[in-house]
Structures are given as structure tokens and as C-alpha cells.
Design a protein around this motif. Structure first.
Motif, PDB file in Angstrom:
ATOM      1  N   PHE A 111       1.737  23.075 -22.745  1.00 47.05           N
ATOM      2  CA  PHE A 111       0.906  23.620 -23.827  1.00 47.05           C
ATOM      3  C   PHE A 111      -0.266  24.417 -23.248  1.00 47.05           C
ATOM      4  O   PHE A 111      -0.665  25.447 -23.793  1.00 47.05           O
ATOM      5  N   THR A 112      -0.832  23.917 -22.147  1.00 49.44           N
ATOM      6  CA  THR A 112      -1.951  24.629 -21.536  1.00 49.44           C
ATOM      7  C   THR A 112      -1.488  25.971 -20.976  1.00 49.44           C
ATOM      8  O   THR A 112      -2.147  27.000 -21.177  1.00 49.44           O
ATOM      9  N   MET A 113      -0.345  25.970 -20.291  1.00 49.71           N
ATOM     10  CA  MET A 113       0.188  27.221 -19.749  1.00 49.71           C
ATOM     11  C   MET A 113       0.434  28.226 -20.874  1.00 49.71           C
ATOM     12  O   MET A 113       0.136  29.408 -20.747  1.00 49.71           O
ATOM     13  N   LEU A 114       0.991  27.708 -21.956  1.00 50.78           N
ATOM     14  CA  LEU A 114       1.270  28.546 -23.123  1.00 50.78           C
ATOM     15  C   LEU A 114      -0.032  29.170 -23.625  1.00 50.78           C
ATOM     16  O   LEU A 114      -0.107  30.380 -23.864  1.00 50.78           O
ATOM     17  N   ALA A 115      -1.073  28.339 -23.768  1.00 46.59           N
ATOM     18  CA  ALA A 115      -2.352  28.838 -24.281  1.00 46.59           C
ATOM     19  C   ALA A 115      -2.974  29.845 -23.318  1.00 46.59           C
ATOM     20  O   ALA A 115      -3.443  30.909 -23.736  1.00 46.59           O
ATOM     21  N   VAL A 116      -2.962  29.520 -22.028  1.00 43.66           N
ATOM     22  CA  VAL A 116      -3.619  30.390 -21.050  1.00 43.66           C
ATOM     23  C   VAL A 116      -2.963  31.766 -21.013  1.00 43.66           C
ATOM     24  O   VAL A 116      -3.630  32.787 -20.911  1.00 43.66           O
ATOM     25  N   SER A 117      -1.635  31.777 -21.135  1.00 43.12           N
ATOM     26  CA  SER A 117      -0.915  33.048 -20.995  1.00 43.12           C
ATOM     27  C   SER A 117      -1.059  33.939 -22.226  1.00 43.12           C
ATOM     28  O   SER A 117      -0.739  35.111 -22.185  1.00 43.12           O
ATOM     29  N   MET A 118      -1.549  33.366 -23.296  1.00 45.55           N
ATOM     30  CA  MET A 118      -1.592  34.060 -24.582  1.00 45.55           C
ATOM     31  C   MET A 118      -2.746  35.041 -24.683  1.00 45.55           C
ATOM     32  O   MET A 118      -3.883  34.706 -24.370  1.00 45.55           O
ATOM     33  N   PRO A 120      -4.620  38.400 -27.173  1.00 46.53           N
ATOM     34  CA  PRO A 120      -4.641  39.014 -28.504  1.00 46.53           C
ATOM     35  C   PRO A 120      -3.510  40.027 -28.653  1.00 46.53           C
ATOM     36  O   PRO A 120      -3.218  40.780 -27.721  1.00 46.53           O
ATOM     37  N   GLY A 121      -2.901  40.011 -29.816  1.00 49.90           N
ATOM     38  CA  GLY A 121      -1.816  40.963 -30.072  1.00 49.90           C
ATOM     39  C   GLY A 121      -0.445  40.402 -29.742  1.00 49.90           C
ATOM     40  O   GLY A 121       0.572  40.928 -30.201  1.00 49.90           O
ATOM     41  N   GLN A 122      -0.397  39.348 -28.928  1.00 46.61           N
ATOM     42  CA  GLN A 122       0.905  38.781 -28.574  1.00 46.61           C
ATOM     43  C   GLN A 122       1.462  37.943 -29.712  1.00 46.61           C
ATOM     44  O   GLN A 122       0.726  37.468 -30.583  1.00 46.61           O
ATOM     45  N   GLU A 123       2.787  37.748 -29.636  1.00 44.27           N
ATOM     46  CA  GLU A 123       3.557  37.145 -30.721  1.00 44.27           C
ATOM     47  C   GLU A 123       2.924  35.863 -31.279  1.00 44.27           C
ATOM     48  O   GLU A 123       2.854  35.693 -32.483  1.00 44.27           O
ATOM     49  N   PHE A 124       2.513  34.942 -30.397  1.00 46.64           N
ATOM     50  CA  PHE A 124       2.084  33.629 -30.876  1.00 46.64           C
ATOM     51  C   PHE A 124       0.563  33.448 -30.894  1.00 46.64           C
ATOM     52  O   PHE A 124       0.081  32.343 -31.089  1.00 46.64           O
ATOM     53  N   TYR A 125      -0.166  34.532 -30.637  1.00 48.64           N
ATOM     54  CA  TYR A 125      -1.623  34.400 -30.502  1.00 48.64           C
ATOM     55  C   TYR A 125      -2.269  33.831 -31.754  1.00 48.64           C
ATOM     56  O   TYR A 125      -3.055  32.878 -31.692  1.00 48.64           O
ATOM     57  N   GLU A 126      -1.913  34.375 -32.924  1.00 50.33           N
ATOM     58  CA  GLU A 126      -2.530  33.904 -34.168  1.00 50.33           C
ATOM     59  C   GLU A 126      -2.056  32.489 -34.514  1.00 50.33           C
ATOM     60  O   GLU A 126      -2.803  31.695 -35.079  1.00 50.33           O
ATOM     61  N   THR A 127      -0.810  32.187 -34.167  1.00 46.02           N
ATOM     62  CA  THR A 127      -0.282  30.828 -34.356  1.00 46.02           C
ATOM     63  C   THR A 127      -1.130  29.826 -33.579  1.00 46.02           C
ATOM     64  O   THR A 127      -1.517  28.773 -34.099  1.00 46.02           O
ATOM     65  N   LEU A 128      -1.401  30.172 -32.330  1.00 43.31           N
ATOM     66  CA  LEU A 128      -2.192  29.286 -31.478  1.00 43.31           C
ATOM     67  C   LEU A 128      -3.614  29.144 -32.019  1.00 43.31           C
ATOM     68  O   LEU A 128      -4.145  28.033 -32.108  1.00 43.31           O
ATOM     69  N   LYS A 129      -4.215  30.265 -32.404  1.00 41.15           N
ATOM     70  CA  LYS A 129      -5.583  30.201 -32.941  1.00 41.15           C
ATOM     71  C   LYS A 129      -5.616  29.343 -34.204  1.00 41.15           C
ATOM     72  O   LYS A 129      -6.552  28.571 -34.427  1.00 41.15           O
ATOM     73  N   GLY A 130      -4.596  29.488 -35.028  1.00 40.01           N
ATOM     74  CA  GLY A 130      -4.526  28.706 -36.258  1.00 40.01           C
ATOM     75  C   GLY A 130      -4.437  27.214 -35.953  1.00 40.01           C
ATOM     76  O   GLY A 130      -5.093  26.390 -36.602  1.00 40.01           O
ATOM     77  N   MET A 131      -3.615  26.877 -34.953  1.00 35.16           N
ATOM     78  CA  MET A 131      -3.509  25.468 -34.589  1.00 35.16           C
ATOM     79  C   MET A 131      -4.855  24.939 -34.133  1.00 35.16           C
ATOM     80  O   MET A 131      -5.256  23.843 -34.497  1.00 35.16           O
TER      81      MET A 131
ATOM     82  N   VAL B 173     -12.174  30.066 -23.610  1.00 42.63           N
ATOM     83  CA  VAL B 173     -11.421  31.261 -23.197  1.00 42.63           C
ATOM     84  C   VAL B 173      -9.939  30.935 -23.064  1.00 42.63           C
ATOM     85  O   VAL B 173      -9.083  31.671 -23.557  1.00 42.63           O
ATOM     86  N   SER B 174      -9.625  29.813 -22.418  1.00 43.19           N
ATOM     87  CA  SER B 174      -8.227  29.507 -22.118  1.00 43.19           C
ATOM     88  C   SER B 174      -7.471  28.912 -23.290  1.00 43.19           C
ATOM     89  O   SER B 174      -6.315  29.230 -23.509  1.00 43.19           O
ATOM     90  N   MET B 175      -8.120  28.005 -24.006  1.00 41.36           N
ATOM     91  CA  MET B 175      -7.392  27.189 -24.975  1.00 41.36           C
ATOM     92  C   MET B 175      -7.616  27.642 -26.403  1.00 41.36           C
ATOM     93  O   MET B 175      -6.694  28.077 -27.067  1.00 41.36           O
ATOM     94  N   THR B 176      -8.852  27.481 -26.911  1.00 38.83           N
ATOM     95  CA  THR B 176      -9.063  27.721 -28.339  1.00 38.83           C
ATOM     96  C   THR B 176      -9.147  29.204 -28.674  1.00 38.83           C
ATOM     97  O   THR B 176      -9.054  29.575 -29.838  1.00 38.83           O
TER      98      THR B 176
END
Lengths: 215, 215
Positions: A111-118, A120-131, B173-176
Motif C-alpha cells: 500500500f505504501t509503494m502504491l501511494a508513493v508511486s502515485m 496527480p493525474g494518474q489513474e488512481f490518484y483521486e481514489t487514493l486521496k478519497g481513501m 507528501v508520500s501517503m495522504t
């Protein structure tokens, strides 16, 4: 709380077959995220693992985003539940310990790798921010309940405390690789919440925390 | 400070050709880590990019670990230098701003992914821990200098402050994915250092920080 089968509103958590299908798909999605990461996340692979038709997944979740969002929510809610012990200090200790344990697991690292790699503009960015909006509101509710109990000064914002505490544990586990022991967590909570406490913290509920971990 | 060529002690930073080779190899190694990550990190690919013989790299750095360690050290030292403005508050703001900027860059994200994926027993785990020991000592020196100036209460440990501040910026920066603006950083530094300040903070050196960022 399981409600009776409501096959016409498949997005809801329902009892019976619908709930079993949902649980199997979400579990398979969490597993897929953990072991393959977001780039290789595949609905067809999740469908195979959960033994359901791909079309059922698209019908219920609409897209990869929808399924990833529910998988992240579900995994966080299960691994790091929001405590309600009746004490701000004990609540924070308990949730921080569960966050540390999650972060040290393969799932938490994924989950951390997923978040770090994300970005703005990428497919799951808003999904992650929403979570995270959802999670942060839940964490802030710990402070709101303490305000209601007259335990925490409502004039003091919760967010900087949350950032400092969750940030510190996250940083040690992920980056510097220093221990974030239960004792470290207790010290940090005491240090960064003492100036807002209206009622001195009760016994720090160590026994309760210890029992929880052993369970 | 460049010393004259000392070809018999190739590990030292030296002037002239030796320094140029070192700089080229380290830059290529940082680039390799940024774009391919640690798993695909290859000495032969670094050698090609830096236009040196692989054997020269092994002679100087001994192994992948040695080169990765120097690349991480060099990249952090360049991207997030330890300030010495004469004010604890200004030093912390400045280094936190540079850390935030690094973390938002492709290089910073690559370093974070590398750290997150690392587990005890793995090839680069001790290398990473060593780099952080070094970085943390440098960050603690900011507080030690403030103690010498009579600005910071020497009885108060620096590490929980470092964990809270760097952890908070890192986590956002990384997570939220919440902003960690200059103003946010200034607020957090003021909040989490006020109880140890013996001399009230001077003007928060915003102009200096702003100039630094524009440079």
C-alpha cells in the motif's frame, strides 16, 4: 450488521451470496495489490482468484478504480480499526500500534509503494486521496469524541497531532528502519497531546493494548 | 575541498580525473536508482552510462552495496543540505522544505520506494540503515548547535522532534497527498519546538527560505 439479501442494490454490503461474492472479490483484490502492485492489477486475475465472472466485477464496481478503492478501504478498516476505548490517549496508542503492524506487513508495504508511486493525474490518484480523506476524518473523530467527553481542548486542531504521530511511526517503519515500539508510541502520544488534554490521561491502557496485540 | 590527485587511495574524494570519474559514476548510479530502482540496479549499466570500465567501479567501491551507499549519501547531501542559518527554527524550516521538494521529485520517490521495499536481511538493508544513521546525526546536529547558542533546552531530546516534523512532511507528501506548503512547515516547526526554545524564535527567516526556493 448483515441485512437480508438485496440483489437489486448490489453495491451495499448484503448478507448471503452477494456478501460472500463481495468478500471473495475484495480479498482477491487486496491479495493482487499486495503481491503484484497497482501497475499489474488485473480484474481478470482477481475474477479468477475469487472464482467469479469478470462481468460481475464490472457490474458491481464499475472499473478498476472502484474495486481498488473498496479494497483499500476494506483492508485499512480491517487492519487498523478506529478504537473507542473512552480515552484519547488509549485510542491513539491502539490505532498507532495497528498502523505500525500493518506497515510492517507485506500488505502495508504494498500500500505504501502504491501511494508513493502515485502522482496527480494518474489513474488512481483521486481514489487514493478519497481513501485518505475518509481515513483522516475517522482519525479526527477520535479527537472529536474526546472533546465531547471534555477530555481534549476543542480549540486545538487535531490534524497537526495526527500528522506528527502517524507521520513519525510511518517514517520510522518505512524510511529510517528504527523501531516504533509500543513504548515509543506511548511516549510520542503523551508528548504531542499533553498540551491539549483537559483531563490528565488515565492509566495508559497498556494492558488493553497488550491483550489486543496478543489476540 | 579538492586535494591533489592521490591515485593510491582511490576511495577518497580527490581532485582532477579521479574526482571526475567518481562524480560521473555516482551521478550515473543515482540516475540508475531513480529510473530503474534497486532490483534492476546494475554496475555494468552504470559503467556504460559513466563511460568507465566496470572493473574501475569494483576497484573503487567494492560492490553494489558500496556504490549504492555512496550514491544515496551524495544525493541526499546535495538535495537536502544541512543548513546553518544561526537559528534553529530557520534551519529546520529550510531543511524540511528541501526534503519536501526532494520527496516530490522522481529521485525522491525512487529513494522512498527503495526504503519501503527494504527488509531486515536483504542486500541493502544495512546500507540504508547506515545512511539514515548518518542523516539523523546530521539533523540532530542542528539541535546541538542551537543548544550551544543557548537557543534550545539541551535536556530535551531532539529525536522525537525530528520524527514528528520529518515524519509529518514525509507522510503528507508520500501517503495522504496533502500539501506540505512552506506555511504548513513553518507552523509545524513552531508548534513542535516551542516548548524547548530558551530564546524566542527570531523572525522566521521566510525571506531567506523564499530566496532559497527561487534560486
Amino acid at each position: 450488521m448483515n441485512s437480508p439479501k438485496t440483489p437489486t442494490t448490489p453495491q451495499k454490503r448484503t448478507g448471503g451470496r452477494s456478501a460472500r461474492v463481495r468478500d471473495a472479490v475484495v480479498a482477491a483484490a487486496v491479495d493482487e495489490l499486495t503481491h503484484k502492485g497497482i501497475d499489474q492489477f488485473s480484474i481478470s486475475s482477481v475474477a479468477r482468484a475469487a472464482d467469479v465472472h469478470e462481468t460481475s466485477i464490472y457490474r458491481r464496481w464499475g472499473s478498476r478504480q472502484g474495486l481498488v478503492a473498496e479494497a483499500l478501504h476494506a483492508a485499512h478498516a480491517t487492519a487498523t480499526p478506529i478504537p473507542d476505548t473512552g480515552s484519547l490517549i488509549a485510542d491513539l496508542q491502539q490505532v498507532l500500534i495497528s498502523v505500525r503492524d500493518l506497515m510492517q506487513s507485506p500488505m502495508g508495504r504494498a500500500f505504501t509503494m502504491l501511494a508513493v508511486s502515485m502522482q496527480p493525474g494518474q489513474e488512481f490518484y483521486e481514489t487514493l486521496k478519497g481513501m485518505w480523506r475518509h481515513r483522516l476524518a475517522a482519525l479526527e473523530s477520535i479527537f472529536a469524541k474526546a472533546v465531547e467527553r471534555g477530555e481534549w481542548d476543542g480549540a486545538i486542531a487535531a490534524r497537526p497531532r495526527i500528522d506528527a504521530l502517524f507521520g513519525a511511526v510511518n517514517w520510522r517503519v518505512s524510511m529510517t528502519k528504527d523501531d516504533a515500539t509500543d513504548a515509543y508510541i506511548a511516549e510520542m502520544v503523551a508528548l504531542y497531546c499533553r498540551d491539549g488534554l483537559l483531563i490528565p490521561a488515565a492509566a495508559p491502557a497498556q494492558a488493553k493494548v497488550a491483550r489486543r496485540r496478543a489476540a
